[in-house]
Each structure stands twice: as structure tokens, then as C-alpha cells.
Scaffold this motif. Structure first.
Motif, PDB file in Angstrom:
ATOM      1  N   ASP A 273       0.849  -1.190   0.000  1.00 56.43           N
ATOM      2  CA  ASP A 273       0.000   0.000   0.000  1.00 56.43           C
ATOM      3  C   ASP A 273       0.889   1.245   0.000  1.00 56.43           C
ATOM      4  OD1 ASP A 273      -1.910   1.912   0.287  1.00 56.43           O
ATOM      5  OD2 ASP A 273      -2.887   1.021   2.020  1.00 56.43           O
ATOM      6  N   PRO A 274       0.792   2.085  -1.055  1.00 53.00           N
ATOM      7  CA  PRO A 274       1.638   3.285  -1.093  1.00 53.00           C
ATOM      8  C   PRO A 274       1.112   4.413  -0.215  1.00 53.00           C
ATOM      9  CG  PRO A 274       0.244   3.227  -3.021  1.00 53.00           C
ATOM     10  CD  PRO A 274      -0.051   1.971  -2.248  1.00 53.00           C
ATOM     11  N   TRP A 275      -0.073   4.234   0.349  1.00 57.25           N
ATOM     12  CA  TRP A 275      -0.676   5.288   1.145  1.00 57.25           C
ATOM     13  C   TRP A 275      -0.380   5.036   2.617  1.00 57.25           C
ATOM     14  CZ3 TRP A 275      -5.976   4.592  -1.696  1.00 57.25           C
ATOM     15  CH2 TRP A 275      -5.798   4.952  -3.026  1.00 57.25           C
ATOM     16  N   SER A 276       0.018   6.068   3.292  1.00 58.92           N
ATOM     17  CA  SER A 276       0.483   5.903   4.667  1.00 58.92           C
ATOM     18  C   SER A 276      -0.188   6.921   5.583  1.00 58.92           C
ATOM     19  CB  SER A 276       2.012   6.078   4.731  1.00 58.92           C
ATOM     20  OG  SER A 276       2.382   7.343   4.225  1.00 58.92           O
TER      21      SER A 276
ATOM     22  N   GLY B 271       0.765  13.941 -11.019  1.00 64.69           N
ATOM     23  CA  GLY B 271       0.063  14.470 -12.179  1.00 64.69           C
ATOM     24  C   GLY B 271      -1.260  15.126 -11.869  1.00 64.69           C
ATOM     25  N   ALA B 272      -1.736  15.033 -10.627  1.00 64.60           N
ATOM     26  CA  ALA B 272      -3.028  15.622 -10.270  1.00 64.60           C
ATOM     27  C   ALA B 272      -2.915  17.141 -10.183  1.00 64.60           C
ATOM     28  CB  ALA B 272      -3.523  15.054  -8.943  1.00 64.60           C
ATOM     29  N   SER B 273      -4.016  17.823 -10.473  1.00 64.45           N
ATOM     30  CA  SER B 273      -4.073  19.279 -10.357  1.00 64.45           C
ATOM     31  C   SER B 273      -5.205  19.654  -9.415  1.00 64.45           C
ATOM     32  CB  SER B 273      -4.295  19.928 -11.726  1.00 64.45           C
ATOM     33  OG  SER B 273      -5.484  19.450 -12.327  1.00 64.45           O
ATOM     34  N   ARG B 274      -5.071  20.789  -8.755  1.00 60.42           N
ATOM     35  CA  ARG B 274      -6.063  21.202  -7.750  1.00 60.42           C
ATOM     36  C   ARG B 274      -7.439  21.416  -8.365  1.00 60.42           C
ATOM     37  NH1 ARG B 274      -1.273  23.458  -6.047  1.00 60.42           N
ATOM     38  NH2 ARG B 274      -0.738  23.117  -3.839  1.00 60.42           N
ATOM     39  N   ASP B 275      -7.491  21.902  -9.616  1.00 57.95           N
ATOM     40  CA  ASP B 275      -8.779  22.192 -10.223  1.00 57.95           C
ATOM     41  C   ASP B 275      -9.538  20.932 -10.640  1.00 57.95           C
ATOM     42  OD1 ASP B 275      -6.842  21.681 -12.149  1.00 57.95           O
ATOM     43  OD2 ASP B 275      -7.905  22.814 -13.684  1.00 57.95           O
ATOM     44  N   ARG B 276      -8.870  19.785 -10.631  1.00 59.42           N
ATOM     45  CA  ARG B 276      -9.538  18.527 -10.985  1.00 59.42           C
ATOM     46  C   ARG B 276      -9.427  17.517  -9.829  1.00 59.42           C
ATOM     47  NH1 ARG B 276      -8.221  16.017 -16.585  1.00 59.42           N
ATOM     48  NH2 ARG B 276     -10.288  15.108 -16.171  1.00 59.42           N
ATOM     49  N   LEU B 277      -9.490  18.038  -8.621  1.00 56.10           N
ATOM     50  CA  LEU B 277      -9.370  17.198  -7.434  1.00 56.10           C
ATOM     51  C   LEU B 277     -10.446  17.581  -6.430  1.00 56.10           C
ATOM     52  CD1 LEU B 277      -7.671  15.065  -5.888  1.00 56.10           C
ATOM     53  CD2 LEU B 277      -6.286  16.952  -5.018  1.00 56.10           C
TER      54      LEU B 277
ATOM     55  N   ARG C 251       0.293  18.540  -2.257  1.00 55.58           N
ATOM     56  CA  ARG C 251       1.672  19.011  -2.153  1.00 55.58           C
ATOM     57  C   ARG C 251       2.625  17.941  -2.658  1.00 55.58           C
ATOM     58  NH1 ARG C 251       1.366  21.415   4.055  1.00 55.58           N
ATOM     59  NH2 ARG C 251      -0.019  23.188   3.579  1.00 55.58           N
ATOM     60  N   ASP C 252       3.533  18.357  -3.527  1.00 59.79           N
ATOM     61  CA  ASP C 252       4.572  17.464  -4.048  1.00 59.79           C
ATOM     62  C   ASP C 252       3.989  16.186  -4.635  1.00 59.79           C
ATOM     63  OD1 ASP C 252       6.541  19.273  -3.145  1.00 59.79           O
ATOM     64  OD2 ASP C 252       6.513  18.357  -1.159  1.00 59.79           O
ATOM     65  N   GLY C 253       2.900  16.336  -5.398  1.00 62.13           N
ATOM     66  CA  GLY C 253       2.310  15.191  -6.063  1.00 62.13           C
ATOM     67  C   GLY C 253       1.583  14.234  -5.144  1.00 62.13           C
ATOM     68  N   ALA C 254       1.151  14.705  -3.969  1.00 64.21           N
ATOM     69  CA  ALA C 254       0.445  13.832  -3.030  1.00 64.21           C
ATOM     70  C   ALA C 254      -0.696  14.604  -2.377  1.00 64.21           C
ATOM     71  CB  ALA C 254       1.386  13.293  -1.965  1.00 64.21           C
ATOM     72  N   LEU C 255      -1.823  13.909  -2.198  1.00 58.89           N
ATOM     73  CA  LEU C 255      -2.946  14.474  -1.464  1.00 58.89           C
ATOM     74  C   LEU C 255      -2.735  14.181   0.016  1.00 58.89           C
ATOM     75  CD1 LEU C 255      -5.793  15.734  -1.306  1.00 58.89           C
ATOM     76  CD2 LEU C 255      -6.725  13.431  -1.678  1.00 58.89           C
ATOM     77  N   GLN C 256      -2.651  15.237   0.815  1.00 57.14           N
ATOM     78  CA  GLN C 256      -2.430  15.092   2.247  1.00 57.14           C
ATOM     79  C   GLN C 256      -3.697  15.528   2.986  1.00 57.14           C
ATOM     80  OE1 GLN C 256       1.137  17.195   3.352  1.00 57.14           O
ATOM     81  NE2 GLN C 256       2.405  16.101   1.872  1.00 57.14           N
ATOM     82  N   VAL C 257      -4.339  14.547   3.632  1.00 55.56           N
ATOM     83  CA  VAL C 257      -5.597  14.801   4.336  1.00 55.56           C
ATOM     84  C   VAL C 257      -5.315  14.807   5.835  1.00 55.56           C
ATOM     85  CG1 VAL C 257      -8.008  14.137   4.581  1.00 55.56           C
ATOM     86  CG2 VAL C 257      -6.764  13.528   2.494  1.00 55.56           C
TER      87      VAL C 257
ATOM     88  N   ASP D 267     -17.504   6.052   7.101  1.00 55.34           N
ATOM     89  CA  ASP D 267     -16.161   5.499   7.285  1.00 55.34           C
ATOM     90  C   ASP D 267     -15.397   5.403   5.972  1.00 55.34           C
ATOM     91  OD1 ASP D 267     -16.571   5.245   9.979  1.00 55.34           O
ATOM     92  OD2 ASP D 267     -17.199   3.143   9.883  1.00 55.34           O
ATOM     93  N   GLU D 268     -15.806   6.213   4.991  1.00 54.93           N
ATOM     94  CA  GLU D 268     -15.160   6.186   3.677  1.00 54.93           C
ATOM     95  C   GLU D 268     -14.782   7.592   3.235  1.00 54.93           C
ATOM     96  OE1 GLU D 268     -17.536   2.401   1.667  1.00 54.93           O
ATOM     97  OE2 GLU D 268     -18.402   4.424   1.541  1.00 54.93           O
ATOM     98  N   LEU D 269     -13.802   7.652   2.351  1.00 53.99           N
ATOM     99  CA  LEU D 269     -13.403   8.915   1.739  1.00 53.99           C
ATOM    100  C   LEU D 269     -13.571   8.764   0.233  1.00 53.99           C
ATOM    101  CD1 LEU D 269     -12.165  11.681   2.648  1.00 53.99           C
ATOM    102  CD2 LEU D 269      -9.972  10.783   1.857  1.00 53.99           C
ATOM    103  N   VAL D 270     -14.376   9.628  -0.371  1.00 55.51           N
ATOM    104  CA  VAL D 270     -14.611   9.606  -1.814  1.00 55.51           C
ATOM    105  C   VAL D 270     -13.669  10.612  -2.459  1.00 55.51           C
ATOM    106  CG1 VAL D 270     -16.314   9.830  -3.645  1.00 55.51           C
ATOM    107  CG2 VAL D 270     -17.026   9.022  -1.388  1.00 55.51           C
ATOM    108  N   VAL D 271     -12.786  10.111  -3.326  1.00 51.13           N
ATOM    109  CA  VAL D 271     -11.774  10.953  -3.961  1.00 51.13           C
ATOM    110  C   VAL D 271     -12.038  11.008  -5.458  1.00 51.13           C
ATOM    111  CG1 VAL D 271      -9.314  11.334  -4.359  1.00 51.13           C
ATOM    112  CG2 VAL D 271     -10.088  10.297  -2.212  1.00 51.13           C
ATOM    113  N   ASP D 272     -12.136  12.226  -5.997  1.00 51.21           N
ATOM    114  CA  ASP D 272     -12.233  12.459  -7.438  1.00 51.21           C
ATOM    115  C   ASP D 272     -10.956  13.129  -7.896  1.00 51.21           C
ATOM    116  OD1 ASP D 272     -15.150  11.939  -8.602  1.00 51.21           O
ATOM    117  OD2 ASP D 272     -15.387  12.722  -6.569  1.00 51.21           O
ATOM    118  N   ALA D 273     -10.293  12.537  -8.897  1.00 51.57           N
ATOM    119  CA  ALA D 273      -9.045  13.109  -9.397  1.00 51.57           C
ATOM    120  C   ALA D 273      -8.939  12.842 -10.888  1.00 51.57           C
ATOM    121  CB  ALA D 273      -7.836  12.514  -8.672  1.00 51.57           C
ATOM    122  N   ALA D 274      -8.755  13.909 -11.664  1.00 47.47           N
ATOM    123  CA  ALA D 274      -8.540  13.814 -13.118  1.00 47.47           C
ATOM    124  C   ALA D 274      -9.646  13.033 -13.819  1.00 47.47           C
ATOM    125  CB  ALA D 274      -7.183  13.182 -13.402  1.00 47.47           C
ATOM    126  N   GLY D 275     -10.867  13.131 -13.313  1.00 44.38           N
ATOM    127  CA  GLY D 275     -11.983  12.443 -13.932  1.00 44.38           C
ATOM    128  C   GLY D 275     -12.200  11.026 -13.441  1.00 44.38           C
TER     129      GLY D 275
END
Length: 387
Positions: A305-308, A327-333, A370-376, A340-348
Motif C-alpha cells: 500500500d503506497p498510502w500511509s 500528475g493531479a491538479s487542484r482544479d480537478r481534485l 503538495r509534491d504530487g500527493a494528497l495530504q488529508v 467510514d469512507e473517503l470519496v476521492v475524485d481526481a482527473a476524472g
């Protein structure tokens, strides 16, 4: 079993590269299956190299088989509605049937004893949505027909008498369990550490945009990018001004491609020549110099799992969930907490992610790219966090 999933923008030569990669693996003495919906280039067929099997998915046959099965199961419903069942010749393949058939074939291939399976996928982004489908469908099945709803199953005969119409029969739950098992086998192949995606592009402005979208989608769905194939590169040094200009543009985009992936040792960038013709036959496929699928991880083992989750409670009073999205951009995120879930939309693309156990007892305080990663950022919910 190693699995190589080949995709790219339409017309970039993915079918050719998939065939060449399967041929290269067979030349190394492996038992290889080349799987796709289109004909292999140049008439490449089973037996073109020792150990090579070429299988073209017959989506129409798969659709008819499933349609007949469902129609047989829904006999009671047809009787209630006074409708006549369809004859075999009336079954017509529906949109999306080809993709479903390809997924089913991939699940069957996992148990067929191959060393390597190479899959010629549809173009990006359809390929990424297809690879995400098993996880999504399993989630839908679990919500609609949860296996643990034993009480409801026991009450169905009584409910049927009260309502005056038949309730969902036992076969529906059995069918759901069977579908879930089939989807789970495909999901296991897609998520295995020995599965990788090879992106095929022609260097240019269009390929750069496709790569950014693909990288974001791959990361969101937890898929490993094995390599990038820069296809149909023109030879340098042409005296023709027009060809020289095209070559210069290709090389400039190739330079940017290498700059984007150059710092990643796990992603190779291969240069494939333009043969001056459409590849035809084994000799042309070998001339391209396409490499066999790279090894990665262990068969049947989930990829790491790359998510930590980073614990910053003592310093900042929060937990940080880091989701790499290159490759993600703020305007498409976009993201939203749902129970108990997180719904993520990125680049369509969209994915519903179950929260790690610790984060389920927290509140979302904010997020940043930041730096190509979504930090929640999460902070403990006093009503749920242990004292």
C-alpha cells in the motif's frame, strides 16, 4: 504469474507493443498468453513462438452465455409480467460487453497455468476505469445483497405471502456470491505485486496530457506503472526539412518524458523505432526491440500500500493520511467524507476508499495537494477517541 497490462491513447500502437512484449517473453522460454479484443498485428497466432498462446476475446459469445443464464433465472419474473423470453438470435451485444468479457477472460487466465499474461487493453482512460471495475462492482454487490443478511433471507417466504409477489429467490444470493468470487479473482490479479501497466505513447503534446491523466488514475486505483514505451520514433539526421522538424519535436517531448520519469528507478522509458511501415509478422515485432514484462513482487501477493498514515498527534495533534497522486491538479481534485469512507475524485476518476481504523474515529480538518500527493489532515473526535 506475471501480468502486463498495456494501454495508451488510441492509435499509439498498444496492440503492436502488447504482441511484441508477449513474443519477447515467449522467446525467454515462458508460457505466455496474449489476451485482447483485437486481432494481433501481422497475423501473430498461437505457436508463433514456443509457449505462446494468442486468445481473442469473443465478447458476443460471452454476452449471449450470460444473457441466457440470467433469462433462465428470471423465468418467474417473465411469467408475472406476461412477457415472452427472448430467442437466442435476439440477443445483441450491448455497449461495454467487450470490456466485461475481457475482465472475465483475465480472471480465467489466472488459473490456467501461464507464466506471463499480456493484456491489450482499451485506450486510456477507459482502461483505467475497466481495471477499477471489479472493486467497484464488489462494493455494489455488498451494499445491495450483503452476504450477512441471514435474517432477511429467512423471512423471505413470509414477506412473499404478505406482499403477494415472489421475493428475491435463493438463486439471486447464490448468483451474487458467484459474481463476487469471479470479480475477486480479477481484482486479485489487478492488485498483485506481479502486475504492472505499460503505457504506450507517441512523444508529443497529446501524449504528455495522456501521461499526466494516466499517472493520476493509476495512483488513485493503486496500480503499478511498469514502464513507458515511446513508440514510432523517427530516425535522426534526415536531410528532409519536414522530417527533421518532426524528429526534433519528438526528441524534445521525449526529453520531457525522461525528465518526468528519470528519477524513478522502477519505471523504465523505452524508445521504439518507426519501421516506416505497419509491423507485420514475427520479424517486424522482434525488430521493434520491445522487452518482456519486468518482474515485480511475488505472484498472488498484493502490492504494498503506497498510502500511509503519519502520526503527528504529539507534535500537532493530528494524523496525516498521505495519498500519492502524481500528475493531479487542484482544479480537478475533490474529496468528501462519507461515514467510514473517503470519496476521492481526481482527473476524472473516482474511488471510494475505506478509512483506516484509526481515522474512522477522527474528523477531517482539511486537505492539500503538495509534491504530487494528497495530504488529508484528521484530528481525533473526542466522543470516539479513547482517553
Amino acid at each position: 504469474m506475471r501480468t502486463l497490462l498495456v494501454t495508451g491513447p488510441g492509435g499509439a500502437g498498444t496492440t503492436t507493443v502488447a504482441a511484441a512484449a508477449a513474443l519477447a517473453a515467449a522467446r525467454e522460454g515462458e508460457r505466455v498468453l496474449l489476451l485482447g479484443c483485437d486481432e494481433a498485428p501481422g497475423g501473430l497466432a498461437t505457436g508463433a513462438a514456443p509457449g505462446l498462446t494468442v486468445e481473442r476475446v469473443d465478447a458476443n459469445a460471452v454476452f449471449r452465455e450470460r444473457a441466457r443464464e440470467l433469462q433462465g433465472r428470471f423465468g418467474v419474473v417473465f411469467d408475472l409480467l406476461g412477457a415472452a423470453p427472448l430467442d437466442d438470435e435476439e440477443f445483441t451485444e450491448l455497449p461495454g460487453a467487450q470490456e466485461f468479457a475481457l475482465l472475465q477472460a483475465l480472471g480465467v487466465a489466472a488459473d490456467a497455468g501461464h507464466d506471463t499474461v499480456v493484456v491489450d487493453l482499451p485506450p486510456v482512460p477507459g482502461a483505467l476505469r475497466l481495471l477499477a471495475l471489479p472493486e467497484q462492482l464488489r462494493r455494489y454487490l455488498d451494499r445491495l445483497l450483503p452476504s450477512e443478511r441471514q435474517a432477511a433471507r429467512a423471512l423471505r417466504p413470509m414477506l412473499a405471502q404478505l406482499a403477494g409477489v415472489p421475493m428475491p429467490a435463493e438463486w439471486l444470493y447464490d448468483a451474487a456470491a458467484r459474481w463476487d468470487a469471479e470479480l475477486a479473482s480479477v481484482q486479485a490479479v489487478v492488485a498483485a505485486a506481479s502486475t504492472g501497466v505499460r503505457l504506450v505513447v507517441e512523444p508529443g503534446a497529446r501524449s504528455a496530457a495522456t501521461l499526466r491523466t494516466a499517472r493520476t488514475g493509476l495512483a488513485l486505483y493503486g496500480l503499478r506503472l511498469e514502464s513507458v514505451a515511446a513508440n514510432r520514433l523517427l530516425p535522426t539526421g534526415s536531410p528532409d526539412p519536414f522530417l527533421a522538424r518532426l524528429t526534433g519535436q519528438q526528441r524534445e517531448h521525449l526529453k520531457g518524458l525522461r525528465g518526468e520519469f528519470g528519477d524513478r528507478e522502477d519505471v523504465a522509458v523505452a524508445e521504439l523505432p518507426h519501421l516506416g511501415r505497419d509491423p507485420h509478422g514475427v520479424r517486424d515485432l522482434e525488430e521493434l526491440g520491445v522487452t518482456a514484462p519486468a518482474g515485480g513482487g511475488f505472484p498472488d501477493t498484493p502490492a504494498p500500500d503506497p498510502w500511509s498514515v503519519e502520526d503527528r498527534l504529539s507534535q500537532e495533534g493530528l494524523l496525516l493520511w498521505r495519498l500519492p497522486l502524481p500528475g493531479a491538479s487542484r482544479d480537478r481534485l475533490d474529496l468528501v467524507r462519507r461515514g467510514d469512507e473517503l470519496v476521492v475524485d481526481a482527473a476524472g476518476f473516482r474511488r471510494v476508499l475505506p478509512l483506516p481504523s484509526a481515522l474512522r474515529r477522527c474528523r477531517v480538518e482539511g486537505a492539500a495537494l503538495r509534491d504530487g500527493a494528497l495530504q488529508v489532515r484528521f484530528t481525533p473526535d473526542p466522543s470516539l477517541w479513547p482517553r
